[in-house]
Design a protein around this motif. Structure first.
Motif, PDB file in Angstrom:
ATOM      1  N   ALA A 150       0.882  -1.186  -0.160  1.00  0.00           N
ATOM      2  CA  ALA A 150       0.033  -0.119   0.005  1.00  0.00           C
ATOM      3  C   ALA A 150       0.777   1.285  -0.093  1.00  0.00           C
ATOM      4  CB  ALA A 150      -1.092   0.291   1.386  1.00  0.00           C
ATOM      5  N   GLY A 151       2.023   1.076   0.743  1.00  0.00           N
ATOM      6  CA  GLY A 151       3.035   2.445   0.876  1.00  0.00           C
ATOM      7  C   GLY A 151       3.460   2.489  -0.509  1.00  0.00           C
ATOM      8  N   VAL A 152       4.024   1.475  -1.319  1.00  0.00           N
ATOM      9  CA  VAL A 152       4.485   1.799  -2.497  1.00  0.00           C
ATOM     10  C   VAL A 152       3.429   2.538  -3.532  1.00  0.00           C
ATOM     11  CG1 VAL A 152       5.134   0.493  -4.515  1.00  0.00           C
ATOM     12  CG2 VAL A 152       6.053  -0.118  -2.690  1.00  0.00           C
ATOM     13  N   LEU A 153       2.166   1.923  -3.502  1.00  0.00           N
ATOM     14  CA  LEU A 153       1.210   2.489  -4.347  1.00  0.00           C
ATOM     15  C   LEU A 153       1.087   3.851  -3.928  1.00  0.00           C
ATOM     16  CD1 LEU A 153      -1.451  -0.255  -4.274  1.00  0.00           C
ATOM     17  CD2 LEU A 153       0.469   0.336  -6.310  1.00  0.00           C
ATOM     18  N   ILE A 154       0.785   4.295  -2.777  1.00  0.00           N
ATOM     19  CA  ILE A 154       0.644   5.739  -2.174  1.00  0.00           C
ATOM     20  C   ILE A 154       1.756   6.559  -2.433  1.00  0.00           C
ATOM     21  CG2 ILE A 154       0.248   7.139  -0.078  1.00  0.00           C
ATOM     22  CD1 ILE A 154      -1.382   4.609   1.137  1.00  0.00           C
ATOM     23  N   GLY A 155       2.948   6.068  -2.518  1.00  0.00           N
ATOM     24  CA  GLY A 155       4.182   6.915  -2.597  1.00  0.00           C
ATOM     25  C   GLY A 155       4.279   7.265  -3.898  1.00  0.00           C
ATOM     26  N   THR A 156       4.039   6.317  -4.809  1.00  0.00           N
ATOM     27  CA  THR A 156       4.196   6.563  -6.261  1.00  0.00           C
ATOM     28  C   THR A 156       3.182   7.499  -6.781  1.00  0.00           C
ATOM     29  OG1 THR A 156       4.678   4.135  -6.577  1.00  0.00           O
ATOM     30  CG2 THR A 156       4.163   5.543  -8.341  1.00  0.00           C
ATOM     31  N   GLY A 157       1.958   7.222  -6.325  1.00  0.00           N
ATOM     32  CA  GLY A 157       0.920   8.308  -6.838  1.00  0.00           C
ATOM     33  C   GLY A 157       1.187   9.866  -6.174  1.00  0.00           C
ATOM     34  N   SER A 158       1.494   9.936  -4.967  1.00  0.00           N
ATOM     35  CA  SER A 158       1.716  10.992  -4.297  1.00  0.00           C
ATOM     36  C   SER A 158       2.949  11.754  -4.911  1.00  0.00           C
ATOM     37  CB  SER A 158       2.162  10.879  -2.686  1.00  0.00           C
ATOM     38  OG  SER A 158       0.995  10.287  -2.054  1.00  0.00           O
ATOM     39  N   SER A 159       3.923  10.845  -5.352  1.00  0.00           N
ATOM     40  CA  SER A 159       4.988  11.695  -5.972  1.00  0.00           C
ATOM     41  C   SER A 159       4.843  12.133  -7.528  1.00  0.00           C
ATOM     42  CB  SER A 159       6.398  10.848  -5.973  1.00  0.00           C
ATOM     43  OG  SER A 159       7.442  11.253  -6.634  1.00  0.00           O
ATOM     44  N   ILE A 160       4.067  11.537  -8.188  1.00  0.00           N
ATOM     45  CA  ILE A 160       3.556  11.852  -9.467  1.00  0.00           C
ATOM     46  C   ILE A 160       2.751  13.079  -9.249  1.00  0.00           C
ATOM     47  CG2 ILE A 160       2.039  11.312 -11.433  1.00  0.00           C
ATOM     48  CD1 ILE A 160       3.156   8.136 -11.035  1.00  0.00           C
ATOM     49  N   PHE A 161       2.162  13.301  -8.335  1.00  0.00           N
ATOM     50  CA  PHE A 161       1.096  14.556  -8.494  1.00  0.00           C
ATOM     51  C   PHE A 161       1.651  15.679  -7.413  1.00  0.00           C
ATOM     52  CE2 PHE A 161      -2.116  11.074  -9.494  1.00  0.00           C
ATOM     53  CZ  PHE A 161      -2.124  11.348 -10.715  1.00  0.00           C
ATOM     54  N   GLY A 162       2.640  15.373  -6.772  1.00  0.00           N
ATOM     55  CA  GLY A 162       3.217  16.521  -5.944  1.00  0.00           C
ATOM     56  C   GLY A 162       2.520  16.586  -4.822  1.00  0.00           C
ATOM     57  N   ILE A 163       1.804  15.665  -4.215  1.00  0.00           N
ATOM     58  CA  ILE A 163       1.277  15.876  -2.984  1.00  0.00           C
ATOM     59  C   ILE A 163       1.721  15.129  -1.697  1.00  0.00           C
ATOM     60  CG2 ILE A 163      -0.844  16.288  -4.237  1.00  0.00           C
ATOM     61  CD1 ILE A 163      -1.752  13.442  -3.625  1.00  0.00           C
ATOM     62  N   GLY A 164       1.228  15.572  -0.464  1.00  0.00           N
ATOM     63  CA  GLY A 164       1.690  14.980   0.779  1.00  0.00           C
ATOM     64  C   GLY A 164       1.471  13.490   1.024  1.00  0.00           C
ATOM     65  N   GLY A 165       0.024  13.222   0.193  1.00  0.00           N
ATOM     66  CA  GLY A 165      -0.350  11.696   0.408  1.00  0.00           C
ATOM     67  C   GLY A 165      -1.602  11.725   1.116  1.00  0.00           C
ATOM     68  N   GLY A 166      -2.217  12.624   1.832  1.00  0.00           N
ATOM     69  CA  GLY A 166      -3.309  12.499   2.473  1.00  0.00           C
ATOM     70  C   GLY A 166      -4.611  12.153   1.911  1.00  0.00           C
ATOM     71  N   SER A 167      -4.651  12.427   0.769  1.00  0.00           N
ATOM     72  CA  SER A 167      -5.822  12.297  -0.059  1.00  0.00           C
ATOM     73  C   SER A 167      -5.744  10.773  -0.580  1.00  0.00           C
ATOM     74  CB  SER A 167      -5.924  13.100  -1.230  1.00  0.00           C
ATOM     75  OG  SER A 167      -4.840  13.082  -2.245  1.00  0.00           O
ATOM     76  N   LEU A 168      -4.719  10.144  -0.514  1.00  0.00           N
ATOM     77  CA  LEU A 168      -4.684   8.671  -0.572  1.00  0.00           C
ATOM     78  C   LEU A 168      -4.415   7.758   0.671  1.00  0.00           C
ATOM     79  CD1 LEU A 168      -2.064   8.792  -3.509  1.00  0.00           C
ATOM     80  CD2 LEU A 168      -4.610   8.876  -3.774  1.00  0.00           C
ATOM     81  N   THR A 169      -3.804   8.324   1.641  1.00  0.00           N
ATOM     82  CA  THR A 169      -3.526   7.466   2.824  1.00  0.00           C
ATOM     83  C   THR A 169      -4.562   7.529   3.679  1.00  0.00           C
ATOM     84  OG1 THR A 169      -1.149   8.451   2.567  1.00  0.00           O
ATOM     85  CG2 THR A 169      -1.876   7.224   4.667  1.00  0.00           C
ATOM     86  N   VAL A 170      -5.316   8.729   3.755  1.00  0.00           N
ATOM     87  CA  VAL A 170      -6.411   8.640   4.808  1.00  0.00           C
ATOM     88  C   VAL A 170      -7.641   7.658   4.616  1.00  0.00           C
ATOM     89  CG1 VAL A 170      -8.290  10.192   5.818  1.00  0.00           C
ATOM     90  CG2 VAL A 170      -5.900  10.961   5.714  1.00  0.00           C
ATOM     91  N   PRO A 171      -7.722   7.712   3.195  1.00  0.00           N
ATOM     92  CA  PRO A 171      -9.147   6.800   2.773  1.00  0.00           C
ATOM     93  C   PRO A 171      -8.598   5.369   2.870  1.00  0.00           C
ATOM     94  CG  PRO A 171      -8.807   8.646   1.037  1.00  0.00           C
ATOM     95  CD  PRO A 171      -7.542   8.573   1.962  1.00  0.00           C
ATOM     96  N   PHE A 172      -7.231   4.871   2.516  1.00  0.00           N
ATOM     97  CA  PHE A 172      -6.944   3.669   2.851  1.00  0.00           C
ATOM     98  C   PHE A 172      -6.995   3.209   4.524  1.00  0.00           C
ATOM     99  CE2 PHE A 172      -2.958   1.064   4.348  1.00  0.00           C
ATOM    100  CZ  PHE A 172      -3.359  -0.262   3.961  1.00  0.00           C
ATOM    101  N   LEU A 173      -6.412   4.248   5.189  1.00  0.00           N
ATOM    102  CA  LEU A 173      -6.445   3.917   6.818  1.00  0.00           C
ATOM    103  C   LEU A 173      -7.731   3.948   7.096  1.00  0.00           C
ATOM    104  CD1 LEU A 173      -3.378   6.013   7.960  1.00  0.00           C
ATOM    105  CD2 LEU A 173      -3.413   3.215   7.472  1.00  0.00           C
ATOM    106  N   SER A 174      -8.614   4.743   6.434  1.00  0.00           N
ATOM    107  CA  SER A 174     -10.174   4.495   6.995  1.00  0.00           C
ATOM    108  C   SER A 174     -10.738   3.197   6.658  1.00  0.00           C
ATOM    109  CB  SER A 174     -10.858   5.618   6.291  1.00  0.00           C
ATOM    110  OG  SER A 174     -10.435   6.922   6.678  1.00  0.00           O
TER     111      SER A 174
END
Length: 269
Positions: A150-174
């Motif tokens: 999950a971290g690999v997917l979140i990190g990849t997407g966040s890096s491509i879009f230049g974000i801190g990852g909250g919009s991906l990490t929070v839904p996953f953890l929820s």
């Protein structure tokens, strides 16, 4: 454009990013990336480099702002470090790799993808509310391999879009049925490795690029990064303190509409 003028504009971008981050809990990248895309276009940077430099510069600013967020959540006792660390291992790998994936894309494609991403975030802000967690249900946190993936997917997407990852990490953890305070805190803790690994990745990926402007470290444009950090950090703290006095629900809807329009313009020109 003179360096001083550029610096002043970036100070303004930082103010906007900081205020929205503090008032609405948004990651600054959602504000910074589109602002930098328009700014870098106006500066006449090569079309294929604009989006890559905007994303890389956005990630570099998150390094500083995420440190404060991590400290605050850790002090409040909401960071579940075993989960954060196992996610973080995959996130570092994904964020570093994401920079090279973005580098391999045409600049126009990366811009359009960010536009679509911004539109999705805007729709989510307008339509999706936070549901109360049913604490009678057991948590379903994956084991180490699952969290690392999950971290690999979140990190990849966040890096491509230049974000801190909250919009991906929070839904996953929820989805893992963690309490929202824990999900947000862990997401903040993961924002730092995303920003560091992503920034390093973009610096390395763009190191031999021949058409970068003066002041660039790889794809990271340092004058813009410094200007944004100088204002985004203090204004985020100020806005967070004043957030209970602000009409956050109305501000969120207005910003979501603006973000949707910006995303539409970036995605479809």
């Amino acid at each position: 454009m003179a360096v001083l003028e550029l610096f002043l504009i970036c100070l303004g971008v930082g103010v906007g990013a900081g205020l929205l981050a503090g008032a609405l809990g948004l990651g600054g990248g959602v504000v910074i990336v589109p602002a930098l895309i328009f700014l870098f276009r106006g500066l006449g940077f090569p079309d294929d480099l604009v989006a890559k430099m905007a994303v890389a510069t956005s990630l570099s600013t998150i390094i500083v702002t995420s440190i404060s967020a991590v400290r605050a959540h850790h002090k409040a006792g909401f960071v579940r470090w075993p989960v954060a660390v196992r996610l973080g291992v995959g996130i570092v790998l994904g964020a570093f790799a994401g920079a090279f994936i973005a580098d391999a894309m045409k600049g126009e494609l990366l811009t359009r993808l960010f536009g679509l991403f911004a539109m999705l975030i805007a729709v989510q802000m307008l339509l999706v509310g936070r549901k109360a967690l049913d604490e009678s249900l057991p948590q379903r946190v994956p084991g180490t391999p699952g969290l690392a993936l999950a971290g690999v997917l979140i990190g990849t997407g966040s890096s491509i879009f230049g974000i801190g990852g909250g919009s991906l990490t929070v839904p996953f953890l929820s989805w893992c049925r963690l309490k929202m305070q824990e999900a947000v805190a862990i997401s903040s803790a993961c924002g730092l490795p995303i920003a560091v690994a992503g920034t390093l990745g973009f610096a390395v990926a763009g190191w031999n690029e021949q058409h970068l402007p003066e002041g660039a470290l790889g794809y990271v444009f340092l004058p813009a990064s410094v200007g944004i950090v100088l204002t985004s950090f203090p204004f985020a703290r100020l806005s967070a303190r004043l957030s209970h006095r602000l009409p956050s629900a109305t501000l969120k809807k207005v910003f979501a509409l603006v973000l949707f329009v910006l995303g539409l313009k970036l995605a479809f020109g």
